[in-house]
Design an enzyme around this catalytic site. Structure first.
Site, PDB file in Angstrom:
ATOM      1  N   GLN A 135       0.883  -1.160   0.000  1.00  0.00           N
ATOM      2  CA  GLN A 135       0.000   0.000   0.000  1.00  0.00           C
ATOM      3  C   GLN A 135       0.928   1.219   0.000  1.00  0.00           C
ATOM      4  O   GLN A 135       1.466   1.592   1.025  1.00  0.00           O
ATOM      5  CB  GLN A 135      -0.920  -0.035   1.222  1.00  0.00           C
ATOM      6  CG  GLN A 135      -1.875  -1.223   1.168  1.00  0.00           C
ATOM      7  CD  GLN A 135      -2.433  -1.586   2.522  1.00  0.00           C
ATOM      8  OE1 GLN A 135      -1.678  -1.847   3.444  1.00  0.00           O
ATOM      9  NE2 GLN A 135      -3.743  -1.613   2.625  1.00  0.00           N
ATOM     10  N   HIS A 178       6.056   3.823   6.398  1.00  0.00           N
ATOM     11  CA  HIS A 178       7.302   3.104   6.126  1.00  0.00           C
ATOM     12  C   HIS A 178       6.913   2.007   5.138  1.00  0.00           C
ATOM     13  O   HIS A 178       6.076   1.154   5.455  1.00  0.00           O
ATOM     14  CB  HIS A 178       7.836   2.504   7.426  1.00  0.00           C
ATOM     15  CG  HIS A 178       9.177   1.851   7.314  1.00  0.00           C
ATOM     16  ND1 HIS A 178       9.874   1.441   8.423  1.00  0.00           N
ATOM     17  CD2 HIS A 178       9.952   1.509   6.260  1.00  0.00           C
ATOM     18  CE1 HIS A 178      11.024   0.892   8.063  1.00  0.00           C
ATOM     19  NE2 HIS A 178      11.082   0.917   6.737  1.00  0.00           N
ATOM     20  N   HIS A 219       6.216  -1.155   3.300  1.00  0.00           N
ATOM     21  CA  HIS A 219       6.239  -2.543   3.739  1.00  0.00           C
ATOM     22  C   HIS A 219       5.416  -3.385   2.781  1.00  0.00           C
ATOM     23  O   HIS A 219       4.422  -2.944   2.235  1.00  0.00           O
ATOM     24  CB  HIS A 219       5.747  -2.702   5.182  1.00  0.00           C
ATOM     25  CG  HIS A 219       4.408  -2.107   5.473  1.00  0.00           C
ATOM     26  ND1 HIS A 219       4.201  -0.738   5.600  1.00  0.00           N
ATOM     27  CD2 HIS A 219       3.198  -2.687   5.656  1.00  0.00           C
ATOM     28  CE1 HIS A 219       2.934  -0.516   5.869  1.00  0.00           C
ATOM     29  NE2 HIS A 219       2.287  -1.676   5.895  1.00  0.00           N
ATOM     30  N   HIS A 253       3.318  -6.814   2.314  1.00  0.00           N
ATOM     31  CA  HIS A 253       2.587  -7.889   2.979  1.00  0.00           C
ATOM     32  C   HIS A 253       2.832  -9.178   2.202  1.00  0.00           C
ATOM     33  O   HIS A 253       2.667  -9.206   0.976  1.00  0.00           O
ATOM     34  CB  HIS A 253       1.084  -7.592   2.989  1.00  0.00           C
ATOM     35  CG  HIS A 253       0.719  -6.376   3.752  1.00  0.00           C
ATOM     36  ND1 HIS A 253       0.278  -6.421   5.057  1.00  0.00           N
ATOM     37  CD2 HIS A 253       0.726  -5.061   3.399  1.00  0.00           C
ATOM     38  CE1 HIS A 253       0.018  -5.193   5.475  1.00  0.00           C
ATOM     39  NE2 HIS A 253       0.293  -4.349   4.489  1.00  0.00           N
TER      40      HIS A 253
END
Length: 180
Positions: free
Chosen positions: A88, A99, A101, A103
């Protein structure tokens, strides 16, 4: 097993050193406070940046090679047949911690049939259930809101001890993965 490093590792403003199960020169993988499905983990660059466009070529390469390697291990240890891999990229895309990231979510045939089918995961990820930042703020104390969302009543946060145990197990499993 002690943490993989004595240096603090931050996910946004949150200290997550004990949740980290894999480290590379530019990235780290950590267990999730409130996984959407068993085995749902995150892979993030070591440098705290909110957008993919801010990563260097070395960071983006390392991030995706790490996602690939962690994904292979997660698929193996959770006996999954597929993975959802999602980023996202920014607050309007649903990012709840500023930050970057990724998934990594193990999937099995019909695992979300009771919630409307496999695509139900996207609503979970985009909604309250996927709001990692809110759950970390609840665990660590109030922090600046990013973004405001509705309360979560279904999933309960895991304890630090539970996440540390999972991180230790996954770190051991990562040693069994060959280079990809």
């Amino acid at each position: 097993m002690p943490p993989l490093t004595s240096k603090p590792i931050h996910f946004g403003t949150f200290l997550v050193t004990s949740q980290v199960f894999h480290l590379t020169p530019h990235s780290f993988a950590l267990v999730n406070l409130k996984p959407l499905l068993p085995g749902h983990v995150l892979v993030s660059p070591r440098r705290v940046v909110p957008r993919v466009s801010e990563l260097s070529a070395a960071e983006i390469t390392d991030l995706f090679l790490t996602v690939q390697r962690v994904g292979c291990m997660i698929e193996r240890v959770y006996d999954a047949s597929s993975l959802n891999i999602a980023i996202q990229d920014g607050v309007d895309a649903g990012q709840s911690v500023p930050h970057i990231h990724t998934h990594v979510i193990p999937r099995k045939r019909a695992d979300l049939d009771d919630r409307g089918g496999g695509d139900a995961l996207y609503g979970m990820l985009d909604g309250e259930e996927g709001n990692v930042g809110k759950h970390l703020r609840q665990r660590d104390g109030d922090r600046p809101k990013f973004p405001a969302v509705t309360p979560d009543s279904e999933r309960k946060p895991r304890s630090s001890e539970e996440m540390a145990r999972e991180a230790e197990w996954l770190a051991e499993e990562m040693t069994k993965e060959g280079d990809t």
